[in-house]
Design a protein around this motif. Sequence first.
Motif, mmCIF file in Angstrom:
data_model
loop_
_atom_site.group_PDB
_atom_site.id
_atom_site.type_symbol
_atom_site.label_atom_id
_atom_site.label_comp_id
_atom_site.label_asym_id
_atom_site.label_seq_id
_atom_site.Cartn_x
_atom_site.Cartn_y
_atom_site.Cartn_z
ATOM 1 N N ARG A 479 1.163 -1.350 0.426
ATOM 2 C CA ARG A 479 -0.017 0.437 0.658
ATOM 3 C C ARG A 479 0.794 1.567 -0.172
ATOM 4 O O ARG A 479 1.943 0.861 0.671
ATOM 5 N N TRP A 480 0.845 2.430 -0.969
ATOM 6 C CA TRP A 480 1.075 3.370 -0.725
ATOM 7 C C TRP A 480 2.546 3.410 -1.064
ATOM 8 O O TRP A 480 3.611 4.033 -0.510
ATOM 9 N N LEU A 481 2.430 2.913 -1.918
ATOM 10 C CA LEU A 481 3.781 2.780 -2.770
ATOM 11 C C LEU A 481 4.371 3.971 -3.388
ATOM 12 O O LEU A 481 5.560 4.606 -3.951
ATOM 13 N N ASP A 482 3.174 5.236 -3.304
ATOM 14 C CA ASP A 482 3.803 6.374 -4.139
ATOM 15 C C ASP A 482 4.319 7.120 -2.884
ATOM 16 O O ASP A 482 4.322 8.819 -3.144
ATOM 17 N N SER A 483 4.482 7.126 -1.421
ATOM 18 C CA SER A 483 5.022 8.026 -0.588
ATOM 19 C C SER A 483 6.079 8.347 -0.579
ATOM 20 O O SER A 483 5.924 9.596 -0.451
ATOM 21 N N LEU A 484 7.014 9.009 -0.974
ATOM 22 C CA LEU A 484 7.804 9.939 -1.754
ATOM 23 C C LEU A 484 7.674 10.603 -2.630
ATOM 24 O O LEU A 484 7.585 11.962 -2.397
ATOM 25 N N ALA A 485 7.070 9.355 -3.652
ATOM 26 C CA ALA A 485 6.976 11.204 -4.879
ATOM 27 C C ALA A 485 5.617 11.877 -4.033
ATOM 28 O O ALA A 485 5.587 13.751 -4.006
ATOM 29 N N MET A 486 4.768 11.909 -2.912
ATOM 30 C CA MET A 486 3.678 12.323 -2.339
ATOM 31 C C MET A 486 4.529 13.116 -1.571
ATOM 32 O O MET A 486 4.335 14.061 -1.504
ATOM 33 N N PRO A 502 13.466 18.499 7.192
ATOM 34 C CA PRO A 502 15.081 18.585 7.764
ATOM 35 C C PRO A 502 14.821 19.051 9.458
ATOM 36 O O PRO A 502 15.588 18.461 9.952
ATOM 37 N N GLU A 503 14.021 19.672 10.104
ATOM 38 C CA GLU A 503 14.036 19.158 10.658
ATOM 39 C C GLU A 503 12.838 18.639 11.335
ATOM 40 O O GLU A 503 13.409 18.426 12.781
ATOM 41 N N GLU A 504 11.739 18.292 11.041
ATOM 42 C CA GLU A 504 11.468 17.582 11.713
ATOM 43 C C GLU A 504 10.555 16.448 10.393
ATOM 44 O O GLU A 504 9.105 16.058 10.777
ATOM 45 N N PRO A 505 11.297 15.397 10.092
ATOM 46 C CA PRO A 505 10.799 14.180 9.675
ATOM 47 C C PRO A 505 10.040 13.043 9.637
ATOM 48 O O PRO A 505 9.091 12.546 9.222
ATOM 49 N N GLU A 506 9.871 12.814 10.873
ATOM 50 C CA GLU A 506 8.838 12.483 11.577
ATOM 51 C C GLU A 506 6.843 13.191 11.494
ATOM 52 O O GLU A 506 6.781 12.701 11.245
ATOM 53 N N LYS A 507 7.541 14.629 12.233
ATOM 54 C CA LYS A 507 6.368 15.070 11.242
ATOM 55 C C LYS A 507 5.688 15.468 9.843
ATOM 56 O O LYS A 507 4.812 14.746 9.381
ATOM 57 N N THR A 508 6.964 15.303 9.839
ATOM 58 C CA THR A 508 6.784 14.933 7.919
ATOM 59 C C THR A 508 6.214 13.935 7.598
ATOM 60 O O THR A 508 5.109 13.668 6.477
ATOM 61 N N ALA A 509 6.709 13.229 7.791
ATOM 62 C CA ALA A 509 5.878 11.109 7.307
ATOM 63 C C ALA A 509 4.810 11.462 7.892
ATOM 64 O O ALA A 509 3.654 10.754 7.772
ATOM 65 N N ALA A 510 4.620 11.842 8.697
ATOM 66 C CA ALA A 510 3.416 11.637 9.407
ATOM 67 C C ALA A 510 2.388 12.251 8.509
ATOM 68 O O ALA A 510 0.948 11.677 8.678
ATOM 69 N N ARG A 511 2.298 13.439 8.101
ATOM 70 C CA ARG A 511 1.484 13.445 7.066
ATOM 71 C C ARG A 511 0.914 12.516 5.550
ATOM 72 O O ARG A 511 0.441 13.157 5.306
ATOM 73 N N VAL A 512 1.964 12.108 5.697
ATOM 74 C CA VAL A 512 1.731 10.928 4.195
ATOM 75 C C VAL A 512 0.706 9.173 4.400
ATOM 76 O O VAL A 512 1.914 8.878 5.271
ATOM 77 N N THR A 513 0.584 9.143 4.300
ATOM 78 C CA THR A 513 -0.544 7.699 5.212
ATOM 79 C C THR A 513 0.786 6.401 4.290
ATOM 80 O O THR A 513 1.035 6.991 3.209
#
Length: 607
Positions: A479-486, A502-513
Motif C-alpha cells: 500500500r502507498w508505494l507512492d509515498s516518496l513522491a507524495m 529537515p527539522e521534523e522528519p517524523e512530523k513530515t512523514a506523518a502527513r503522508v499515509t
Amino acid sequence: MPVEPSLPRHRLPHGSLAELTRGEGSPATLELIIGAERSRRLLLLRILDDATRLGPAWDLLSEAQRASPSVVDDVLMYPQTGMWLAGTLRRLRAPTARDEPPLWVDTGHVSALAAAAGLLAGVDFTIEVPVRHGRVPLPTLGCATVPATGPWTTATVRAEAGNAVVETPGATVAIPLPPGTPGPGWHAVRRLTVGPGEQRLEVVLDDVDPYRTYPRPTEPRPLSEEAAAQWRQVLGQAWAVLLREQPDTAEAMRRGVFSLSPTSARERFRPRSVTSGDAFGGIEVSEPDDAVQLAVTLVHEFQHTKLGGLLHLTPLLDRGADGGAERWYAPWRDDPRPLQGLLQGIYAFVGITRFWRTHRRGTHPRDSMAHFEFALWRAHVATAMEQVHGHPHLTPLGAALLDTLRDRCAQWLEDPVPEEPLALARLCAADHATRWRAHHLRPAAPAVDETVRAWLRGESGPPAALAAEPDVVLDPSARWLDSLAMLVRHHLGGRDDDRRSPEEPEKTAARVTGALTGDALLAVGDATAARNAYMARLAVEPGRAGAWAGLGRSLEMAGTEPAAARLLCRHPERARAVQTALCRAAGTPADPVRLAAWLGSSLPRPA
C-alpha cells in the motif's frame, strides 16, 4: 429462400482510429462512439426485458419515446443508466449472496428510469418504484425523502396534468417541474454550467443516483448548498485551465463528459477518481485540492472514457489474453496488473503527461511542481510501455496504438527539464519500482533456503540459484508505494508547513499515509539520516519492504556501500526474502547493509 436484412454495424473510420491511437479524439469521433454506446444500451435493455419482463416500465418508456424521443435518449445515455444495466445483468447471470440491495430493487430501478422519462416527456402515468432507506431516486432528476418503514420498500410515482408526486402510505412529496427545482422533501439533481458562450461545459453534479459510484452502487448522499457551490467554483476554474491549455481535449469533453459524482476529499495530493466502461461519460471524483488537480483528473478519466468506448467496438488484445495469469508492473498502482488493465493505465497517463507538458509552460520558472510531474509521468509511462511493447497478444490495432504512444513518449523524453525536479522525478520513479519489486517479486523458496545456509556457513557469496527470475506474487500488504513522491510534492507544494522536513522528519512523514521517517529524509536529500532511519525501521520490522527499498536509495544517494546499494536498488526482493528466512532459521536478523552487500557481491558493476 429470402435473405434477411442485416443490421448496420458501428465502425470508426481510419481518421477517428488514428486520433484515438494518438490518445486524442475529436468531437466528431466522440459522436460516433456515443452512437455505438446508444445501440449497446438499447441492446442491454432488450436483454433485461427478455430476462425479467419489464412490463409497465417498458410500456411507459415506449410511451415517453413516442412523445419525446430525445428525452428517452438522454435518460438512456445517462452514465448511471449504463452502470445499472450492466450491473443488473451481471447479477442476474451470476447471483451472489450479498443482501443489499435485494435483487428486486436492482431490477425495479427500471421503473424509476421510466418514471423520469415519463415526467420529462410530459405524459400521464402511475408506476411503482423502489424506496432505498427512505429515499426515492429518479435518474437525472433527483430524489424524494419519505418516512423509512424499512430499508427496501416501494412508493408510487404519479403524474397527471403537469403535476407529479411521490406517494407512500406515510407521505406525499411533490416533484417540482421543470427539473432542477428544489422543494419540500425533494432534492433536485444540480446541473453545472461553466465556461463562456460556445465553450460551455454542462454536466450533472450527481449526488443521489445509487449507480453513480463505480463499481458498486451506494445510497444517495445529497450535498449541502455550500459544498455544491464549492464544486461549481472549482469546476469553473479547472475548465478555464483546460480551455487555455488543452483546447482540443476540452472541446471533445463538452460532448463526452455527462456527469460528475462527487465524493469526500482525500489526503492532499491523493485524489480518487473512477470511471467505468459501462458508464460512458460519468466520472466519480473526490473533492479536489485545487483547480489544477481537478483539471488533471478530468483529463485522466476522459482518457479512460474514450478507450472504454473504443473497446466496445474493437479489441486491443486477442482472445488468448483473456483470463491469463500474466501480471505486470504499473507505476501508478500498488498491485500487479493484467495486460488489459496496464493498457488502460498507459492510455490514461499519456493524457496526464501531455497535460503537465503543456501546463508547465505557463508556470513561474521557479515553480518546480509542474516540471516534476511531467518528468515523473513520462518516466512512468515509458517504463510501462517498454514492458509490453511487441506483446504477442496485441491485436494489430492494439500494437498500432502502443507504437504510436511509445513514439510520442520517446519525443517527450527528450524535452529539457530543470535539474532539481528532474532529479527528484528520477528518484521517485526508481523508488516506486523498487518498492513494487520488494513487495511482489518472490525468489524461489529452495534458492532462498540455500542462500540462508550459505550465509550461515560464511561462504563468500550467494548461490547462483538466487539470481533466477522471481515469480510475481501479489502481496496484499503493498500500500502507498507512492509515498516518496507524495513527500516530494509536499516539499515542492509551496505551503509554509510543507518545508519543515529537515527539522521534523517524523512530523513530515506523518502527513503522508504509508510514509516512513526515512522517506521524509530521502525526499529532501539527507541520505545519511535516511539510511539511519531505514536501518532503525528494519531492526524493528525486518520484512518491511519499503524500508529495504529506501535503504538502497539512501546508500546510492550517499555513494557508500556500492554493492549493497546495487543489490537493494535492483533486487530488493532478494534481501527481504533472505532476511525473513534468516529470522526463521537463526532467530535473529542479519545487519541489513552487510547482508545486502554480501548478496550484491555477485552482481556486475555498472560500466
